[in-house]
Design a protein around this motif. Structure first.
Motif, mmCIF file in Angstrom:
data_model
loop_
_atom_site.group_PDB
_atom_site.id
_atom_site.type_symbol
_atom_site.label_atom_id
_atom_site.label_comp_id
_atom_site.label_asym_id
_atom_site.label_seq_id
_atom_site.Cartn_x
_atom_site.Cartn_y
_atom_site.Cartn_z
ATOM 1 N N ALA A 133 0.742 -1.266 -0.015
ATOM 2 C CA ALA A 133 -0.027 0.080 0.102
ATOM 3 C C ALA A 133 0.770 1.368 -0.154
ATOM 4 C CB ALA A 133 -1.082 0.062 1.147
ATOM 5 N N THR A 136 -1.781 8.118 -2.084
ATOM 6 C CA THR A 136 -1.982 8.538 -3.669
ATOM 7 C C THR A 136 -0.941 9.963 -3.738
ATOM 8 O OG1 THR A 136 -3.315 9.609 -5.047
ATOM 9 C CG2 THR A 136 -3.748 9.920 -2.558
ATOM 10 N N ASN A 161 -7.937 4.597 -7.615
ATOM 11 C CA ASN A 161 -7.827 3.101 -8.001
ATOM 12 C C ASN A 161 -7.347 2.985 -9.363
ATOM 13 O OD1 ASN A 161 -9.102 0.984 -6.083
ATOM 14 N ND2 ASN A 161 -10.792 2.771 -5.969
ATOM 15 N N GLU A 163 -4.925 4.817 -10.298
ATOM 16 C CA GLU A 163 -3.436 5.222 -9.735
ATOM 17 C C GLU A 163 -2.770 3.815 -9.224
ATOM 18 O OE1 GLU A 163 -0.792 7.909 -6.846
ATOM 19 O OE2 GLU A 163 -2.998 8.426 -7.153
ATOM 20 N N ARG A 164 -3.689 3.346 -8.186
ATOM 21 C CA ARG A 164 -3.402 2.227 -7.471
ATOM 22 C C ARG A 164 -3.036 0.967 -8.627
ATOM 23 N NH1 ARG A 164 -5.551 -2.377 -6.869
ATOM 24 N NH2 ARG A 164 -7.527 -1.524 -7.829
ATOM 25 N N LYS A 165 -3.695 0.682 -9.500
ATOM 26 C CA LYS A 165 -3.569 -0.368 -10.387
ATOM 27 C C LYS A 165 -2.136 0.157 -11.096
ATOM 28 C CE LYS A 165 -5.857 -2.908 -14.065
ATOM 29 N NZ LYS A 165 -6.860 -2.825 -15.083
ATOM 30 N N ARG A 167 0.308 1.704 -10.124
ATOM 31 C CA ARG A 167 1.604 1.565 -9.297
ATOM 32 C C ARG A 167 1.429 0.227 -8.816
ATOM 33 N NH1 ARG A 167 1.123 6.259 -5.130
ATOM 34 N NH2 ARG A 167 2.841 5.589 -4.413
ATOM 35 N N LEU A 169 -0.016 -1.571 -6.697
ATOM 36 C CA LEU A 169 -0.509 -1.642 -5.342
ATOM 37 C C LEU A 169 -1.763 -2.486 -5.038
ATOM 38 C CD1 LEU A 169 -0.110 2.269 -4.566
ATOM 39 C CD2 LEU A 169 1.664 0.420 -4.146
ATOM 40 N N GLU A 171 -3.491 -1.523 -2.279
ATOM 41 C CA GLU A 171 -4.237 -0.734 -1.670
ATOM 42 C C GLU A 171 -3.607 0.599 -2.029
ATOM 43 O OE1 GLU A 171 -7.018 0.808 -0.898
ATOM 44 O OE2 GLU A 171 -7.659 -0.823 0.443
ATOM 45 N N ILE A 172 -4.494 1.862 -1.967
ATOM 46 C CA ILE A 172 -4.059 3.179 -1.936
ATOM 47 C C ILE A 172 -4.695 3.893 -1.007
ATOM 48 C CG2 ILE A 172 -5.477 3.929 -3.799
ATOM 49 C CD1 ILE A 172 -2.879 5.269 -5.111
ATOM 50 N N SER A 185 -9.011 3.600 -0.593
ATOM 51 C CA SER A 185 -9.703 3.716 -2.027
ATOM 52 C C SER A 185 -11.280 3.150 -2.076
ATOM 53 C CB SER A 185 -8.882 2.939 -2.947
ATOM 54 O OG SER A 185 -9.086 1.577 -2.618
#
Length: 274
Positions: A133, A136, A161, A163-165, A167, A169, A171-172, A185
């Motif tokens: 994690a 952001t 989400n 951005e999470r994907k 990167r 991750l 969880e963000i 998120s």
């Protein structure tokens, strides 16, 4: 009425003039949900014979409806429970209840009546552990009179989400516009330090999550100390454990920005989502 089988996602709709829920292959467009995000939703769990924490979902929904001047008398909670019990007995499902304003108009609504949809899909419990994690780098949450409710405008969470994907991750985590920890998120965030539980206050623009309410009530019942407040991200550097929660359950975060945390389940939380 015959029982329905859930495949992928099944949608039922109820208009202001209809006494019953009807199976829908398509939803009429244009509508104010699509054009203006003029509505709210609750994501719930149908748990064999009841909606988990339904009273809390209903209270939050009604609070949002009052804010948007939507007619509360158009929703019939007992009718939803009867509909689900009659058609989906002994099943466990994810239920998204959308409530949006009917009619057309531009920014000025023509009516306060509502259209409702139920989106039913397979229930998948929360992952027990989310390994990676981070905070952001792009999204901030801003305070509004509707921050605590789940509205049909979810752009901050969509962008977070994405951005999470991108990167890689699991969880963000999101900050508010002042730089305080707000939420994750799609869930609220908690952490434990020296036996005390911490979570952001609603002043940090986080959603007033149902699981958040349930966890805080549980901590009160168990007389476990906790603090609500405005916390800088650096607070997590001193935490022993970090977890996030939503209606699907609790997930423990294993690593945030190279800081490792314990993921051993907290005994006092084990029975909340059983």
């Amino acid at each position: 009425m015959n029982s329905f089988m859930i495949e992928n996602e099944t949608v039922f709709q109820k208009s202001p003039s209809s006494p019953t829920w009807s199976l829908k292959d398509t939803i009429d467009i244009p509508n104010r949900a699509m054009n203006f995000g003029d509505g709210l939703f609750e994501t719930m769990v149908w748990d064999l014979a009841e909606i988990r924490f339904f009273d809390k979902h209903l209270n939050r929904l009604k609070g949002g409806m009052q804010l948007l001047n939507l007619q509360e008398e158009d929703i019939h909670p007992d009718g939803i429970l009867h509909f689900l019990a009659s058609n989906f007995p002994n099943q466990r499902m994810r239920v998204r209840w959308n409530v949006y304003r009917s009619g057309q108009g531009k920014y000025t609504p023509e009516t306060n009546e509502v259209i409702q949809t139920l989106q039913l899909s397979e229930f998948n419990p929360a992952s027990q552990i989310k390994k990676k994690a981070a905070f952001t780098q792009k999204i901030q949450l801003f305070p509004t009179s509707w921050s605590a409710y789940k509205t049909l405008n979810a752009l901050p969470y969509i962008l977070a989400n994405q951005e999470r994907k991108a990167r890689g991750l699991d969880e963000i985590l999101l900050l508010d516009s002042r730089g305080f920890i707000s939420e994750a998120s799609a869930s609220n965030i908690f952490w434990v330090k020296a036996g005390i539980v911490y979570t952001p206050a609603l002043s940090c623009s986080c959603i007033n999550g149902i699981s958040r309410q349930v966890i805080l009530a549980h901590l009160d019942e168990k007389k476990i100390p906790y603090f609500l407040g405005e916390f800088a991200p650096s607070e997590l550097a001193h935490a022993d454990q970090v977890f996030v929660s939503n209606c699907t359950g609790i997930s423990y975060l294993q690593c945030i920005n190279q800081k490792e945390y314990s993921t051993v389940p907290l005994i006092f939380l084990n029975d909340i989502f059983e």
